[in-house]
Scaffold this motif. Sequence first.
Motif, PDB file in Angstrom:
ATOM      1  N   PRO A  84      63.796  -4.491  43.095  1.00 24.86           N
ATOM      2  CA  PRO A  84      63.659  -4.461  41.636  1.00 24.86           C
ATOM      3  C   PRO A  84      63.666  -3.027  41.117  1.00 24.86           C
ATOM      4  CG  PRO A  84      61.610  -5.180  42.677  1.00 24.86           C
ATOM      5  CD  PRO A  84      62.613  -4.998  43.763  1.00 24.86           C
ATOM      6  N   PRO A  85      64.237  -2.813  39.944  1.00 24.94           N
ATOM      7  CA  PRO A  85      64.327  -1.448  39.404  1.00 24.94           C
ATOM      8  C   PRO A  85      62.963  -0.823  39.109  1.00 24.94           C
ATOM      9  CG  PRO A  85      65.188  -3.048  37.826  1.00 24.94           C
ATOM     10  CD  PRO A  85      64.867  -3.799  39.075  1.00 24.94           C
ATOM     11  N   ASP A  86      61.967  -1.647  38.837  1.00 20.64           N
ATOM     12  CA  ASP A  86      60.635  -1.136  38.481  1.00 20.64           C
ATOM     13  C   ASP A  86      59.621  -1.338  39.609  1.00 20.64           C
ATOM     14  OD1 ASP A  86      60.646  -3.874  38.302  1.00 20.64           O
ATOM     15  OD2 ASP A  86      59.378  -3.943  36.513  1.00 20.64           O
ATOM     16  N   GLU A  87      60.056  -1.303  40.858  1.00 24.92           N
ATOM     17  CA  GLU A  87      59.139  -1.588  41.966  1.00 24.92           C
ATOM     18  C   GLU A  87      58.108  -0.470  42.113  1.00 24.92           C
ATOM     19  OE1 GLU A  87      60.884  -2.109  45.833  1.00 24.92           O
ATOM     20  OE2 GLU A  87      61.758  -0.118  45.816  1.00 24.92           O
ATOM     21  N   HIS A 138      73.903  -8.720  39.043  1.00 25.43           N
ATOM     22  CA  HIS A 138      72.889  -9.393  38.231  1.00 25.43           C
ATOM     23  C   HIS A 138      71.893 -10.208  39.068  1.00 25.43           C
ATOM     24  CE1 HIS A 138      75.960 -12.481  38.808  1.00 25.43           C
ATOM     25  NE2 HIS A 138      74.998 -13.364  38.623  1.00 25.43           N
ATOM     26  N   TYR A 174      66.435  -7.793  47.810  1.00 25.67           N
ATOM     27  CA  TYR A 174      66.518  -7.378  46.419  1.00 25.67           C
ATOM     28  C   TYR A 174      65.500  -6.270  46.176  1.00 25.67           C
ATOM     29  CZ  TYR A 174      65.794  -7.426  41.379  1.00 25.67           C
ATOM     30  OH  TYR A 174      65.658  -7.060  40.074  1.00 25.67           O
ATOM     31  N   ARG A 183      57.563  -0.981  47.425  1.00 27.34           N
ATOM     32  CA  ARG A 183      58.567  -0.275  48.196  1.00 27.34           C
ATOM     33  C   ARG A 183      58.163  -0.198  49.669  1.00 27.34           C
ATOM     34  NH1 ARG A 183      58.781   4.562  49.827  1.00 27.34           N
ATOM     35  NH2 ARG A 183      57.423   5.559  48.316  1.00 27.34           N
ATOM     36  N   ARG A 224      68.805 -11.371  41.229  1.00 29.70           N
ATOM     37  CA  ARG A 224      67.395 -10.986  41.214  1.00 29.70           C
ATOM     38  C   ARG A 224      66.644 -11.584  42.400  1.00 29.70           C
ATOM     39  NH1 ARG A 224      68.585  -7.511  38.118  1.00 29.70           N
ATOM     40  NH2 ARG A 224      68.557  -7.634  35.879  1.00 29.70           N
TER      41      ARG A 224
END
Length: 161
Positions: A70-73, A47, A68, A78, A49
């Motif tokens: 992020p899933p929506d990078e 969890h 970290y 990237r 962030r």
Amino acid sequence: MCFISELAMLACCKVPWRSGTCSRWSRSADNAGVRVPQGPAFRPPAHSRSDWIGPPDQHSNLRPIIFYAPPDESALERRLREARQEAQASNQRFWARHNRAFRQEKEEFIYSRLKAKGLEMRDESGQKATLNAEEMADFYKDFLSKNFKKHLQYNRGKNLN
């Protein structure tokens, strides 16, 4: 490419520090990055962030960062994350090699100076023999002079690996 490397180095070096939930790690507020398999085999909780910053590496004295992701990078995020990871790995290699050479040359210097004085590496009580500050200053000055070009290239962002 040079600009990205400099940007990545700045991003790596200017990570704010905060107390973490684990005594051996601290978290940063910075959210861009990649997971780097350095330091202990610890992974932040799922969890999390934020980046996690580890204790100093025993060879380089640099604090490893688990970045970290992020899933929506975006693609740009990237690229920055990967550049930061490359900069961290490059810094790790440079300082580990540098520190290893420093320790080895220091031991050789101390040994040669003690031998020239007719002394052993350990005194009669078993304590490790040492040199005074003035004698060690000779070593430090010589080591820095000998490695000046390496440090200059490192600070200019040249790849020394």
